[in-house]
Write a protein that holds these residues in place. Structure first.
Motif, PDB file in Angstrom:
ATOM      1  N   GLY A 185       0.814  -1.197   0.000  1.00  0.00           N
ATOM      2  CA  GLY A 185       0.000   0.000   0.000  1.00  0.00           C
ATOM      3  C   GLY A 185       0.853   1.254   0.000  1.00  0.00           C
ATOM      4  O   GLY A 185       2.008   1.233   0.441  1.00  0.00           O
ATOM      5  N   LYS A 224       0.391   5.834   0.165  1.00  0.00           N
ATOM      6  CA  LYS A 224      -0.470   7.019   0.185  1.00  0.00           C
ATOM      7  C   LYS A 224      -0.461   7.739  -1.159  1.00  0.00           C
ATOM      8  O   LYS A 224      -1.412   8.454  -1.487  1.00  0.00           O
ATOM      9  N   THR A 269      -3.904   2.696   0.140  1.00  0.00           N
ATOM     10  CA  THR A 269      -3.720   2.181   1.498  1.00  0.00           C
ATOM     11  C   THR A 269      -5.002   1.612   2.100  1.00  0.00           C
ATOM     12  O   THR A 269      -4.962   0.659   2.882  1.00  0.00           O
ATOM     13  N   SER A 313      -5.263  -1.984   0.296  1.00  0.00           N
ATOM     14  CA  SER A 313      -4.108  -2.857   0.074  1.00  0.00           C
ATOM     15  C   SER A 313      -4.134  -4.131   0.916  1.00  0.00           C
ATOM     16  O   SER A 313      -3.890  -5.226   0.404  1.00  0.00           O
TER      17      SER A 313
END
Length: 215
Positions: free
Chosen positions: A169, A171, A195, A198
């Motif tokens: 993941g 941002k 995120t 993920s």
């Protein structure tokens, strides 16, 4: 009398087996079906028209079918021919013929800007690799919860382990990042996911499912 009893036992044991076999056969494709018709059936059942290009799905399905070591009836297709601002990461349940995830995914910083145009298998290239991957185990690393990948396409992605190409993941792989910057952030070659999704995606595809990366 003994022969009659034995015959009854044989009939009793055989009936459930034949009934069960018939039930299985009724839910599978016949030998007369061509690979093309099977792929077309799955494509329609999963409602993928207008979502994934048919030719890309066909390539992905063939990659799944040919992949050695697969353990799950799950196919992930990454269509890098689409720009990063579009959802181009697709997870398909081939047991239920259902699209279960559709989201954003990053490409390597040296593969291009908004769209990936350069791909590599070289260590330290920081470019995305194409081809067929098999998912393995998870771990916690610098990018948090991550999924190890093995590249199955010789000369195209078979350095995935050496390059530490993993699913994780980030941002910078979110829709909010696109809204702020006008493009999706880029990785060092890993397919980074939003995120918020993920972990659940990783847990769905880990342990022997197939990923096919197209461009």
């Amino acid at each position: 009398m003994k022969k009659a009893i034995n015959l009854f036992v044989l009939i009793f044991l055989f009936l459930p087996i034949t009934t069960f076999a018939s039930k299985i056969h009724s839910n599978t494709y016949s030998n007369n079906n061509t690979p093309e018709s099977i792929i077309d059936h799955v494509y329609q059942q999963a409602n993928l028209k207008g979502v994934i290009d048919y030719q890309v799905f066909k390539e992905g399905y063939n990659a799944y079918y040919q992949a050695k070591g697969r353990k799950k009836q799950i196919l992930t297709i990454i269509d890098y021919s689409k720009p990063s601002t579009e959802k181009r990461f697709f997870v398909i349940d081939l047991h239920q013929n259902k699209l279960i995830y559709r989201t954003y995914v990053s490409h390597g910083v040296n593969s291009g800007g908004r769209k990936a145009t350069r791909f590599s298998n070289r260590v330290n290239s920081r470019q995305t690799s194409l081809g067929t991957f098999l998912t393995d185990t998870t771990y916690y690393g610098g990018n948090g919860y991550s999924l190890k990948l093995d590249g199955l396409t010789r000369g195209i992605n078979d350095n995935a382990r050496r390059r530490y190409i993993v699913v994780h993941g980030a941002k910078y792989a979110t829709e909010s990042f696109i809204k702020r910057h006008g493009y999706l952030g880029r990785s060092w070659g890993c397919p980074a996911l939003p995120t918020g999704l993920s972990r659940q995606i990783i847990d769905t595809i880990k342990g022997g499912s197939v990923i096919y990366a197209h461009a």
